[in-house]
Structures are given as structure tokens and as C-alpha cells.
Design a protein around this motif. Structure first.
Motif, PDB file in Angstrom:
ATOM      1  N   ALA A  49      47.754  29.480  41.489  1.00  0.00           N
ATOM      2  CA  ALA A  49      47.650  28.650  42.679  1.00  0.00           C
ATOM      3  C   ALA A  49      46.691  29.101  43.580  1.00  0.00           C
ATOM      4  O   ALA A  49      46.217  28.646  44.612  1.00  0.00           O
ATOM      5  CB  ALA A  49      49.080  28.670  43.369  1.00  0.00           C
ATOM      6  N   ARG A  50      46.095  30.233  43.445  1.00  0.00           N
ATOM      7  CA  ARG A  50      45.113  30.964  44.292  1.00  0.00           C
ATOM      8  C   ARG A  50      43.720  31.063  43.737  1.00  0.00           C
ATOM      9  O   ARG A  50      42.838  31.940  44.079  1.00  0.00           O
ATOM     10  CB  ARG A  50      45.552  32.187  44.781  1.00  0.00           C
ATOM     11  N   TYR A  51      43.387  30.212  42.592  1.00  0.00           N
ATOM     12  CA  TYR A  51      42.241  30.149  42.019  1.00  0.00           C
ATOM     13  C   TYR A  51      41.013  30.186  43.122  1.00  0.00           C
ATOM     14  O   TYR A  51      39.960  30.873  43.018  1.00  0.00           O
ATOM     15  CB  TYR A  51      42.044  28.946  40.971  1.00  0.00           C
ATOM     16  N   LYS A  52      41.361  29.426  44.210  1.00  0.00           N
ATOM     17  CA  LYS A  52      40.113  29.263  45.145  1.00  0.00           C
ATOM     18  C   LYS A  52      40.000  30.405  45.659  1.00  0.00           C
ATOM     19  O   LYS A  52      38.759  30.953  46.035  1.00  0.00           O
ATOM     20  CB  LYS A  52      40.596  28.249  46.366  1.00  0.00           C
ATOM     21  N   GLN A  53      40.937  31.056  46.175  1.00  0.00           N
ATOM     22  CA  GLN A  53      40.625  32.698  46.881  1.00  0.00           C
ATOM     23  C   GLN A  53      39.929  33.434  45.898  1.00  0.00           C
ATOM     24  O   GLN A  53      39.099  34.185  46.240  1.00  0.00           O
ATOM     25  CB  GLN A  53      42.024  33.068  47.324  1.00  0.00           C
ATOM     26  N   PHE A  54      40.184  33.424  44.861  1.00  0.00           N
ATOM     27  CA  PHE A  54      39.801  34.376  43.571  1.00  0.00           C
ATOM     28  C   PHE A  54      38.430  34.155  43.715  1.00  0.00           C
ATOM     29  O   PHE A  54      37.573  34.932  43.466  1.00  0.00           O
ATOM     30  CB  PHE A  54      40.443  33.970  42.457  1.00  0.00           C
ATOM     31  N   ARG A  55      37.992  32.899  43.532  1.00  0.00           N
ATOM     32  CA  ARG A  55      36.497  32.485  43.479  1.00  0.00           C
ATOM     33  C   ARG A  55      35.804  32.754  44.653  1.00  0.00           C
ATOM     34  O   ARG A  55      34.779  33.307  44.400  1.00  0.00           O
ATOM     35  CB  ARG A  55      36.547  31.025  43.017  1.00  0.00           C
ATOM     36  N   ARG A  56      36.305  32.565  45.759  1.00  0.00           N
ATOM     37  CA  ARG A  56      35.605  32.963  47.011  1.00  0.00           C
ATOM     38  C   ARG A  56      35.372  34.476  47.131  1.00  0.00           C
ATOM     39  O   ARG A  56      34.414  34.853  47.432  1.00  0.00           O
ATOM     40  CB  ARG A  56      36.228  32.302  48.337  1.00  0.00           C
ATOM     41  N   GLY A  57      36.443  35.115  46.684  1.00  0.00           N
ATOM     42  CA  GLY A  57      36.383  36.549  46.886  1.00  0.00           C
ATOM     43  C   GLY A  57      35.246  37.044  46.017  1.00  0.00           C
ATOM     44  O   GLY A  57      34.454  37.881  46.530  1.00  0.00           O
ATOM     45  N   LEU A  58      35.328  36.556  44.684  1.00  0.00           N
ATOM     46  CA  LEU A  58      34.261  37.094  43.805  1.00  0.00           C
ATOM     47  C   LEU A  58      32.747  37.033  44.328  1.00  0.00           C
ATOM     48  O   LEU A  58      31.717  37.452  44.399  1.00  0.00           O
ATOM     49  CB  LEU A  58      34.555  36.449  42.370  1.00  0.00           C
ATOM     50  N   GLU A  59      32.576  35.658  44.784  1.00  0.00           N
ATOM     51  CA  GLU A  59      31.444  35.288  45.446  1.00  0.00           C
ATOM     52  C   GLU A  59      31.167  36.177  46.368  1.00  0.00           C
ATOM     53  O   GLU A  59      29.629  36.621  46.498  1.00  0.00           O
ATOM     54  CB  GLU A  59      31.419  33.912  45.887  1.00  0.00           C
ATOM     55  N   GLN A  60      31.850  36.291  47.448  1.00  0.00           N
ATOM     56  CA  GLN A  60      31.472  37.196  48.500  1.00  0.00           C
ATOM     57  C   GLN A  60      30.957  38.558  48.095  1.00  0.00           C
ATOM     58  O   GLN A  60      30.228  39.316  48.662  1.00  0.00           O
ATOM     59  CB  GLN A  60      32.876  37.018  49.491  1.00  0.00           C
ATOM     60  N   LEU A  61      31.891  39.167  47.144  1.00  0.00           N
ATOM     61  CA  LEU A  61      31.629  40.559  46.865  1.00  0.00           C
ATOM     62  C   LEU A  61      30.323  40.601  45.911  1.00  0.00           C
ATOM     63  O   LEU A  61      29.502  41.596  46.239  1.00  0.00           O
ATOM     64  CB  LEU A  61      32.543  40.976  45.845  1.00  0.00           C
ATOM     65  N   ASP A  62      29.970  39.593  45.263  1.00  0.00           N
ATOM     66  CA  ASP A  62      28.827  39.559  44.538  1.00  0.00           C
ATOM     67  C   ASP A  62      27.393  39.427  45.654  1.00  0.00           C
ATOM     68  O   ASP A  62      26.466  40.115  45.468  1.00  0.00           O
ATOM     69  CB  ASP A  62      28.791  38.435  43.581  1.00  0.00           C
ATOM     70  N   GLU A  63      27.573  38.609  46.436  1.00  0.00           N
ATOM     71  CA  GLU A  63      26.582  38.433  47.559  1.00  0.00           C
ATOM     72  C   GLU A  63      26.519  39.680  48.325  1.00  0.00           C
ATOM     73  O   GLU A  63      25.514  39.977  48.728  1.00  0.00           O
ATOM     74  CB  GLU A  63      27.108  37.193  48.523  1.00  0.00           C
ATOM     75  N   GLU A  64      27.650  40.220  48.693  1.00  0.00           N
ATOM     76  CA  GLU A  64      27.362  41.523  49.640  1.00  0.00           C
ATOM     77  C   GLU A  64      26.802  42.567  48.620  1.00  0.00           C
ATOM     78  O   GLU A  64      26.369  43.635  49.109  1.00  0.00           O
ATOM     79  CB  GLU A  64      28.753  41.894  50.035  1.00  0.00           C
ATOM     80  N   GLY A  65      27.021  42.450  47.461  1.00  0.00           N
ATOM     81  CA  GLY A  65      26.334  43.618  46.390  1.00  0.00           C
ATOM     82  C   GLY A  65      27.626  44.679  46.199  1.00  0.00           C
ATOM     83  O   GLY A  65      27.037  46.000  46.088  1.00  0.00           O
ATOM     84  N   VAL A  66      28.665  44.427  46.645  1.00  0.00           N
ATOM     85  CA  VAL A  66      29.853  45.547  46.294  1.00  0.00           C
ATOM     86  C   VAL A  66      29.852  45.777  45.040  1.00  0.00           C
ATOM     87  O   VAL A  66      29.943  46.972  44.436  1.00  0.00           O
ATOM     88  CB  VAL A  66      31.102  44.978  46.758  1.00  0.00           C
ATOM     89  N   VAL A  67      29.842  44.537  44.130  1.00  0.00           N
ATOM     90  CA  VAL A  67      29.790  44.721  42.547  1.00  0.00           C
ATOM     91  C   VAL A  67      28.903  43.702  42.013  1.00  0.00           C
ATOM     92  O   VAL A  67      28.606  42.754  42.649  1.00  0.00           O
ATOM     93  CB  VAL A  67      31.241  44.667  41.983  1.00  0.00           C
ATOM     94  N   HIS A  68      28.357  43.783  40.636  1.00  0.00           N
ATOM     95  CA  HIS A  68      27.855  42.650  40.286  1.00  0.00           C
ATOM     96  C   HIS A  68      29.017  41.781  39.605  1.00  0.00           C
ATOM     97  O   HIS A  68      29.805  42.389  38.989  1.00  0.00           O
ATOM     98  CB  HIS A  68      26.999  43.078  38.926  1.00  0.00           C
ATOM     99  N   VAL A  69      28.926  40.601  39.836  1.00  0.00           N
ATOM    100  CA  VAL A  69      29.767  39.610  39.174  1.00  0.00           C
ATOM    101  C   VAL A  69      28.975  38.994  38.148  1.00  0.00           C
ATOM    102  O   VAL A  69      28.013  38.367  38.471  1.00  0.00           O
ATOM    103  CB  VAL A  69      30.280  38.616  40.090  1.00  0.00           C
ATOM    104  N   LEU A  70      29.456  39.010  37.026  1.00  0.00           N
ATOM    105  CA  LEU A  70      28.877  38.673  35.554  1.00  0.00           C
ATOM    106  C   LEU A  70      29.361  37.714  34.737  1.00  0.00           C
ATOM    107  O   LEU A  70      30.818  37.666  34.745  1.00  0.00           O
ATOM    108  CB  LEU A  70      28.186  39.849  34.840  1.00  0.00           C
TER     109      LEU A  70
END
Ligand code: GDP
Length: 538
Positions: A417-438
Motif C-alpha cells: 500500500a505504500r509503494y509510492k512512499q517507497f519509490r519516492r524515498g529511494l529516488e530522494q536518497l539516490d539524488e542526495e547521494g546517500v546511497v546509490h540506487v541501482l
């Protein structure tokens, strides 16, 4: 776009202001004494006010306000946030950019190194160059950052000075030119001889090293009966005969380091290091620019209109409001609070109303800043690491390098039910460079992979995904242990190798990942034509 052209009088001020900036970082392995040295530099610069050394640490340790983020820092005893210490000394303005010491955050350190003009490499006299020092040194060398090396903990048994020279030459292939020379064996350290003047600075201990150590300055002939001093002078004569003199050009392009001996805890050698930073560390210089294809394209003169580089984005530094703070290194021109600048990546205009000077955890509004300074822009949601901000004349700086990741996990959404939050979170962390999302492009519905230089990065990522984005995530081990950046044309060959895969980051960067170092080496041997690069860009 409204802009404030610099008045002619201000242009003169700008050159003067830039020339008195010293922007640097300390690179070291945890426990080498970076916190201690930082504090002692502040003490010697008179930046602690009436406070004794120990206060900065105490303030940093007083983390009464907690958030999950801070909690992580607190429970792990690790400083996650990068901060800037700014202080004045002998008419110079120092910006000391803190670098997270923990290995898992060495990517942050890499970025910090793109914002400094010099670095102090701190090594423990007994342990020498340790793994984290080595990694950071490699980056500093690749960027040709002038290095001052401080051999710390000389109050304890460790390498003798000639051994230190040897050690740096063999482990780093780095020529170290001592600018001072220790008197007394490691463990029985009395002071240093300044090589240029030949004067012996004899130090006196102060209780707990809390105050500036009184120094007695002796010249040749003053204490000839002191066997340790005599010995040190003999060693120096020997050195003068065999080693090269200090070459400012070799120092400035990073091919030789200026070496200092000391003991941060007892304050020995801190004063000479600070004066060397004034004398030797370069002031900001015109920053190299690139064209749209990333090819060299001249340099941004210091007196060009304002341009700055976002080298670090930190989320949630203040637990009371979950904000983001983007650290911008001023590269040219004068920065004024409230200035409207363009973000080169998005083309959007941004009002720099919430610009702060960040001192440790404390903030003060920053009204103006000059090349070399670091401005913390609070609440700028769309600033990312690597962004260039400018006034009037577009600027484009080379991409910031980051290290190839060494740890990999699959990241699962545990709540459909929270797929949107999951995707948004990953995008944000990747953009910030906290981790690489591959992602594995080959598979049908690919499970994202998180990659980093340490596992702690994953903890931070999960923590933020859950608390900030309301996602629920699970991690599963992924089979790879080493990665290299590669080119699209090389992908088929790499995919054919057993134990190898190619993953793609949102910005299109292709990462070849391998089950073991062995798999990588075999591939490199069989296909020397492949691009397999250790440094990535963000
Ligand atoms: P960091 O992890 O690099 O920030 O290191 P710290 O500054 O926290 O120092 C690590 C430990 O080394 C602490 O226990 C310090 O008191 C100690 N230390 C730092 N400088 C010296 C020094 O010059 N001599 C000795 N003997 N100990 C030191």
C-alpha cells in the motif's frame, strides 16, 4: 532575474577577501586524533574565546535533542553530519570542512575534498598510514590537492622521523619534506626544530593540553649540552645533505607534502602547523570549468559574478524541523544573502534567503561570503550534490567524484500500500547521494539494489525511508563485493562473465558488479580493453 552587480570598490575587496581565505579539510583514519587536532587548531587560533579546549567536544557531545537520525549518530558514536568550522587567525579566514571519519561515510569525505584548496593529512606516529588515510589520500592525489602532513602522537613511542619519511615514500610514493624536525625520541618529545630558521621550539606541557603551551625558543649554542637536541641537529644535517629542499611548486600540485611532527593532545606542534596553513596553504584560485560534454573549458575567475558548487546535502541536521541543508562552496564573486541565483542543472532561479554559517551544530545567518567560504542553504529542496549555482554568467564545474561501492543489498518494499512512499524515498536518497540506487535492467520487474562504501549507509537509508517517507523496507544480501564504472559498449562482454552483472543508476551510470575481486581481475586480464573505473561521478 534581478541581480546586484558588484560595485567597483567591492571588486578590490573581493580580491583581498579571497586572498585571505584558507579552506581546508583534515583527512585521517579514525582515532588518529582529528577531533583533538581540530580543537587545538581552534585553541591556537584563539577561536575558542575564553573557553578551554574540550568545550567543542563537550558541545558536540551534548545532544539532548534527539531524533531517529540523531539517535543513530548518538548510539553509534559516529558523526554523520558534515560541518564547517570558520575561524580567523593572523588576518586570515579559515574554513575547516569537517570530514566524517567513519569509513562508511568516505563518500561524503570525497565530496568535501572537492570543496577545499588544501588538506592536512593526519597520521598516527605509531600506526602510520592506515586504510582510510590511504583511500582519502588517493582522492586527494587525483585532485592534486596540496597536502600538509601532521605526524601526530609523538608523545608516544612510534616511528622515528627518518622512518616516517621512508614509510610515506613506500606506502604512498609521496615525497615528504619536513618543515620541522622533532627533538627527543617518540615518547620523549621535547619540541621541534624549525628547519628554515634553525630555531628550537621547546614546548612545555599544560594541564590536559587545555591551554596554549608555552614555548621556549632556543638558537644553536643555547643548549649544546642537550644530547637530544644535538642528535636532532645531526639528523637534520644529514637530511639537508641527502633530501631535496621544500619546493613550493611540488607542494602546490600535490606531488610533495610538507611534513610536521607534533602531539595534538599536548599541543606540541599545533602552532607551527597553523602558521604553515597561513603561509603555505593556497588561497582560493580560479576554478576549472567544463563544457556540456564534460571537456575542459577554461576557469572561472575569482572576480567573475557569483558561482558556487553544492558539495554536500545534509538532511535533518536539526531534528526540530526536518530540513535539508545544502553546503555551497563559493567559487567566484561575492555572495549576499537574499541573492537570486540560477541552478545550472534545472535552470530555475533560487532566492538564497536562508543562508547560514554553520559552526558545528550552531547556525548564524550569513550576510555575505567570498570565494573559499561555505554557505549552508537551508530548506532548498531541489539542490543536489554537484549542482552549480550562479549569478548572470553561467558556470559549469567538473562532476564530483565518488568511490565505487563495495557493499550491496536488495531493497524490498514490505508494504504494497505504500509503494509510492517507497519509490519516492529511494529516488530522494539516490539524488542526495546517500546511497546509490541501482537496478538490473535485464530482469522483468527489477528489485532495486542499494550500494555504498559501507553498511552504515544502508542503516541511514532504511532509517530515513521509514521515518521520513513512511515506507517499510526490508534488505536482503546481494552477492557482489566490488564494483567498477563501465561504458554501455562494454556491458555485453561483462554480462557474459560468470559472477559479474551490470547495474544501472537513475542517471544512466553503468556499474559492473562482481562477486569477488578475483572475478574482476580475471575479466581485466582477459579483456584489457574494458572500461572498469574505480571512481564514479555524481
Ligand atoms: P579522531 O577519531 O581522529 O577524531 O580522534 P580523536 O581526536 O578522538 O582521538 C582519538 C584518541 O587519541 C583520543 O583518545 C585522543 O585523546 C588520543 N589522542 C589524540 N591526539 C593525541 C596525541 O597527540 N597523543 C596521544 N597520546 N593521544 C592522542
Amino acid at each position: 532575474m534581478s541581480s546586484t552587480p558588484l560595485a567597483p570598490a567591492a571588486a578590490g575587496t573581493l580580491a583581498v577577501e579571497a586572498a585571505r581565505r584558507r579552506t581546508f579539510a583534515i583527512i585521517s583514519h579514525p582515532d588518529a586524533g582529528k577531533t583533538t587536532l581540530t580543537e587545538k587548531l581552534l585553541l591556537y587560533a584563539g577561536a575558542l574565546g575564553g573557553a578551554e579546549a574540550g568545550a567543542v567536544k563537550a558541545r558536540a557531545g551534548r545532544r539532548d535533542s534527539t531524533s531517529d537520525w540523531m539517535e543513530l549518530e548518538r548510539t553509534r558514536g559516529i558523526s554523520v553530519s558534515s560541518t564547517v568550522l570558520r575561524f580567523e587567525h593572523e588576518g586570515h579566514v579559515f574554513n575547516l570542512l569537517d570530514t566524517p571519519g567513519h569509513k562508511d561515510f568516505s563518500e561524503d569525505t570525497l565530496r568535501v575534498l572537492s570543496a577545499v584548496d588544501a588538506a592536512v593529512m593526519l597520521i598516527d606516529a605509531a600506526k602510520g598510514v592506515e586504510p582510510q588515510t590511504l583511500r582519502l589520500f588517493e582522492v586527494a592525489r587525483a585532485r592534486r590537492i596540496p597536502l600538509l602532513t601532521f605526524v601526530n602522537k609523538y608523545d608516544r613511542p612510534g616511528m622515528e622521523p627518518l622512518e616516517v619519511l621512508d614509510h610515506l615514500a613506500t606506502t604512498l610514493e609521496l615525497e615528504a619534506v619536513p618543515l620541522n624536525w622533532p627533538v627527543g625520541l617518540p615518547g620523549a618529545f621535547q619540541g621541534v626544530i624549525d628547519r628554515e630558521s634553525g630555531l628550537f621550539h621547546r614546548f612545555t606541557r599544560t594541564a590536559g593540553g587545555a591551554r596554549v603551551a608555552p614555548e621556549q625558543i632556543l638558537r644553536a649554542g643555547d643548549a649544546d649540552d642537550d644530547p637530544e637536541w644535538a642528535r636532532a641537529r645531526e639528523e637534520l644535517e644529514l637530511l639537508d645533505a641527502v633530501a631535496d629542499d621544500f619546493d613550493p611548486d611540488a607542494f602546490r600540485d600535490g606531488s610533495a607534502t610538507a611534513l610536521f611532527f607534533g602531539s595534538a593532545v599536548s599541543n606540541f606542534g599545533v602552532g607551527p602547523l597553523l602558521s604553515a596553513l597561513v603561509r603555505l596553504a593556497p588561497a582560493p584560485s580560479p576554478r576549472r570549468e567544463v563544457d556540456a560534454a564534460g571537456e575542459p573549458n577554461g576557469a572561472r575567475e575569482l572576480d567573475a559574478p557569483f558561482a558556487g558548487l553544492v558539495f554536500k546535502v545534509q538532511a535533518n541536521m536539526d531534528p526540530r524541523h526536518r530540513d535539508r541543508i545544502a553546503f555551497v562552496r563559493v567559487c567566484s564573486g561575492r555572495f549576499e544573502r537574499g541573492m537570486r541565483v540560477v541552478n545550472g542543472r534545472t535552470g530555475r532561479t533560487l532566492a538564497m534567503a536562508h543562508a547560514h554559517e554553520v559552526f558545528g551544530r550552531e547556525r548564524a545567518l550569513m550576510e555575505e561570503a567570498f570565494p573559499g567560504d561555505v554557505v549552508g542553504v537551508v530548506g532548498a529542496q531541489d539542490l543536489r550534490v554537484g549542482d552549480t549555482l550562479y549569478l548572470d554568467v553561467p558556470a559549469r564545474f567538473p562532476a564530483i567524484p565518488s568511490l565505487a561501492p563495495e557493499f550491496f543489498v536488495f531493497v524490498r518494499n514490505r508494504d504494497s500500500a505504500r509503494y509510492k512512499q517507497f519509490r519516492r524515498g529511494l529516488e530522494q536518497l539516490d539524488e542526495e547521494g546517500v546511497v546509490h540506487v541501482l537496478r538490473r535492467e535485464a530482469a522483468g520487474d527489477p528489485v532495486p539494489v542499494l550500494a555504498g562504501v559501507g553498511r552504515l549507509q544502508f542503516e541511514v537509508a532504511v532509517n530515513r525511508m521509514e521515518n521520513e517517507f513512511g515506507a517499510r523496507v526490508g534488505l536482503d544480501e546481494a552477492p557482489w563485493t566490488v564494483a567498477r564504472r563501465t561504458e554501455p559498449g562494454d556491458v555485453p562482454t561483462i554480462r557474459e562473465a560468470t559472477g559479474a552483472e551490470v547495474l544501472v543508476r537513475a542517471d544512466g551510470t553503468q556499474l559492473a558488479v562482481f562477486r569477488s575481486e578475483f572475478v574482476l581481475q580475471r575479466l581485466e586480464r582477459d579483456h584489457p580493453e574494458l572500461t572498469l573505473d574505480r571512481l564514479l561521478t555524481r
